[in-house]
Design a protein around this motif. Structure first.
Motif, mmCIF file in Angstrom:
data_model
loop_
_atom_site.group_PDB
_atom_site.id
_atom_site.type_symbol
_atom_site.label_atom_id
_atom_site.label_comp_id
_atom_site.label_asym_id
_atom_site.label_seq_id
_atom_site.Cartn_x
_atom_site.Cartn_y
_atom_site.Cartn_z
ATOM 1 N N GLU A 159 -0.980 35.498 -13.800
ATOM 2 C CA GLU A 159 -1.854 36.132 -12.703
ATOM 3 C C GLU A 159 -1.697 35.383 -11.422
ATOM 4 O O GLU A 159 -1.444 36.109 -10.385
ATOM 5 C CB GLU A 159 -3.257 36.634 -13.184
ATOM 6 C CG GLU A 159 -3.985 37.410 -12.299
ATOM 7 C CD GLU A 159 -5.494 37.477 -12.696
ATOM 8 O OE1 GLU A 159 -6.108 38.142 -11.743
ATOM 9 O OE2 GLU A 159 -5.614 36.858 -13.607
ATOM 10 N N PHE A 160 -1.919 34.217 -11.545
ATOM 11 C CA PHE A 160 -2.117 33.439 -10.104
ATOM 12 C C PHE A 160 -0.663 33.660 -9.658
ATOM 13 O O PHE A 160 -0.327 33.694 -8.171
ATOM 14 C CB PHE A 160 -2.315 32.011 -10.622
ATOM 15 C CG PHE A 160 -3.873 31.812 -10.748
ATOM 16 C CD1 PHE A 160 -4.615 32.695 -10.577
ATOM 17 C CD2 PHE A 160 -4.198 30.550 -11.234
ATOM 18 C CE1 PHE A 160 -6.007 32.678 -10.490
ATOM 19 C CE2 PHE A 160 -5.547 30.364 -11.201
ATOM 20 C CZ PHE A 160 -6.412 31.369 -11.185
ATOM 21 N N VAL A 161 0.475 33.577 -10.391
ATOM 22 C CA VAL A 161 1.827 33.436 -9.642
ATOM 23 C C VAL A 161 2.203 34.609 -9.190
ATOM 24 O O VAL A 161 2.823 34.958 -8.042
ATOM 25 C CB VAL A 161 2.961 32.887 -10.844
ATOM 26 C CG1 VAL A 161 4.514 32.959 -10.279
ATOM 27 C CG2 VAL A 161 2.593 31.318 -11.224
ATOM 28 N N ASN A 162 1.958 35.715 -10.121
ATOM 29 C CA ASN A 162 2.375 37.091 -9.660
ATOM 30 C C ASN A 162 1.649 37.593 -8.541
ATOM 31 O O ASN A 162 2.241 38.419 -7.651
ATOM 32 C CB ASN A 162 2.170 38.024 -10.798
ATOM 33 C CG ASN A 162 3.099 38.335 -11.946
ATOM 34 O OD1 ASN A 162 3.814 37.343 -11.800
ATOM 35 N ND2 ASN A 162 2.784 39.026 -12.973
ATOM 36 N N ASN A 163 0.582 36.658 -8.086
ATOM 37 C CA ASN A 163 -0.463 37.187 -7.034
ATOM 38 C C ASN A 163 -0.013 36.053 -5.781
ATOM 39 O O ASN A 163 -0.562 36.262 -4.736
ATOM 40 C CB ASN A 163 -1.754 37.096 -7.079
ATOM 41 C CG ASN A 163 -2.168 38.600 -7.771
ATOM 42 O OD1 ASN A 163 -2.234 39.591 -7.289
ATOM 43 N ND2 ASN A 163 -2.387 38.375 -9.202
ATOM 44 N N GLY A 164 0.855 35.283 -6.070
ATOM 45 C CA GLY A 164 1.436 34.307 -5.021
ATOM 46 C C GLY A 164 0.396 33.442 -4.435
ATOM 47 O O GLY A 164 0.205 33.146 -3.315
ATOM 48 N N VAL A 165 -0.680 32.801 -5.377
ATOM 49 C CA VAL A 165 -1.990 32.375 -5.111
ATOM 50 C C VAL A 165 -1.780 30.620 -5.408
ATOM 51 O O VAL A 165 -2.584 30.080 -4.995
ATOM 52 C CB VAL A 165 -3.304 32.964 -5.332
ATOM 53 C CG1 VAL A 165 -3.530 34.297 -4.764
ATOM 54 C CG2 VAL A 165 -3.249 32.932 -6.862
ATOM 55 N N VAL A 166 -0.724 30.353 -6.223
ATOM 56 C CA VAL A 166 -0.719 28.742 -6.556
ATOM 57 C C VAL A 166 0.734 28.709 -6.071
ATOM 58 O O VAL A 166 1.797 29.005 -6.201
ATOM 59 C CB VAL A 166 -0.911 28.865 -7.994
ATOM 60 C CG1 VAL A 166 -2.430 28.926 -8.461
ATOM 61 C CG2 VAL A 166 -0.120 29.642 -8.877
#
Length: 420
Positions: A112-119
């Motif tokens: 989820e974090f990668v798909n949303n570009g937040v990490v």
């Protein structure tokens, strides 16, 4: 390539020296004392690192961040967030620049974090080889590593030594026979409940070569289902047999399984450290073992891993990297986290120092386990999975193969049409 903090400091020191020599340089026959710029060491790290932690992890992390501040001079603003909100708040706030530099959490947040570009990816380099393979795989997504792991937990086979002092079984069927020979009500306990429990059955399923999703060579998951075909069908038939033989019972959920084991109604239970701590606190003499294979392949439990992520919008990426990559990965810190939290260290050197035989047993059982998939598709799988398994176990599904194949088709449809 990422430049380490020592390398940056050395470069800065060299730059200061060159700067001092390039201005107001004396004549060749002049003798001068070393300038202050030439002798001053590179400045220490400074600034404030903001870190989010939920209520289940904050007590473990408090002494760790204090130690980091003492060693580096970097202040850490440790913010407690509710476990129900921390993940969604991170996804919502990072793009606005309001999120933290570092977040402590579970590996299955990665997709989820990668798909949303937040990490941001982390670069452990040679340090990665020092961690349990499953821990590194857990934080790997699309070929990149996105977190530094620090703790691992998984289920295993737990034995009541008062009922069976030694286990000779090498297969699950042999284990059932040993359990029956003990003369107890249940030969082995595996919690289910009305909705089923695919998590606790997963070691048996993987022993048939039927993982939920296939994996790449680096351990990262694809969205290709791996539980279809002959291997999955054979597992479904085995579930039917376990139900018919009364080895598995949908009426036995987690609480019922724990109580039955504590009451001496079974010599074996498949469970995790969340229950074994209760068993040992009540004076039970237990041993933790790997789950024996039922289908001929290795029985792999799901492995859950805790770790630290770096925000893709961190205002202090150098400080975040120093904590997540250089500090959290050390044997000293990993050992301290184990001592404070009671979960097995992800770093192999620290795990080998664990002298608790129960945790050591879980470590052995999970050494080759399968990290819980962190891909977005995983969330939709559980509803089909557990329901189908309990229908097969209870006999509601007369044809286990047909029921299993219908489940696989429904799973595939959920993957292909996520919004439907």
């Amino acid at each position: 390539m990422r430049r380490s903090i020592p390398a940056l400091a050395a470069a800065l020191g060299l730059a200061l020296t060159m700067s001092a020599c390039s201005s107001d340089s004396p004549s060749d026959n002049e003798t001068t004392e070393p300038t202050a710029a030439a002798t001053t060491e590179a400045p220490a790290l400074t600034g404030t690192l903001t870190m989010w932690v939920d209520e289940t992890r904050i007590d473990v992390m408090k002494p760790i961040v204090e130690e980091f501040t003492t060693e580096t001079g970097v202040k850490v603003d440790l913010v407690q967030k509710a476990s129900g909100d921390i993940r969604t708040d991170f996804v919502a706030q990072v793009p606005t620049g309001q999120g933290p530099d570092v977040i402590i959490g579970a590996h299955d947040w990665t997709g989820e974090f990668v798909n949303n570009g937040v990490v941001a990816p982390v670069q452990l380099g040679d340090k990665a080889a020092g961690f349990a393979t499953s821990a590194i795989q857990a934080f790997t997504f699309d070929g990149n590593l996105y977190g530094t792991p620090y703790a691992i937990e998984n289920i295993a086979l737990v034995r009541n030594n008062a009922l069976v002092p030694e286990t000779k079984a090498t297969t699950f069927d042999e284990l059932i026979a040993e359990g029956k020979a003990a003369g107890t009500k249940y030969p082995v306990l595996i919690q289910q409940g009305d909705a089923g429990d695919a998590y606790h059955l997963y070691p048996l399923q993987t022993s048939f070569g039927a993982p939920i999703f296939t994996q790449e060579a680096d351990g990262s998951y694809t969205n290709q289902l791996g539980l279809g075909g002959t291997n999955g069908e054979n597992f479904a038939k085995y579930l039917q047999k376990l139900g018919q033989d009364k080895v598995l019972d949908p009426a036995i959920g987690g609480d019922q399984a724990k109580e039955a084991f504590e009451n001496g109604e079974s010599p074996y239970i498949v469970t995790g450290p969340w229950y074994t701590t209760e068993f040992t606190s009540k004076g039970m003499d237990i041993t933790v073992l790997p789950v024996p294979s039922a289908g001929g392949s290795e029985a792999q439990p799901f492995v859950g891993v805790q770790g630290a992520f770096i925000s893709a919008k961190s205002a202090n990426p150098v400080l975040a990297n120093e904590f997540v990559v250089n500090f959290l990965s050390t044997e000293k810190v990993q050992t301290e986290l184990y001592q404070a939290g009671g979960r097995l260290p992800a770093l192999t050197a620290s795990a080998e120092l664990v002298d608790d035989p129960v945790l050591a047993g879980f470590n052995a059982a999970g050494a080759t386990g399968a990290p819980m998939p962190s891909i977005p598709e995983m969330g939709a799988m559980w509803q089909f999975w557990g329901t189908t398994e309990v229908q097969i176990i209870s006999g509601q599904a007369a044809d286990p193969v047909a029921a299993w194949n219908t489940m696989v088709a429904n799973m595939q449809d959920a993957i292909d049409n996520p919004s439907s």
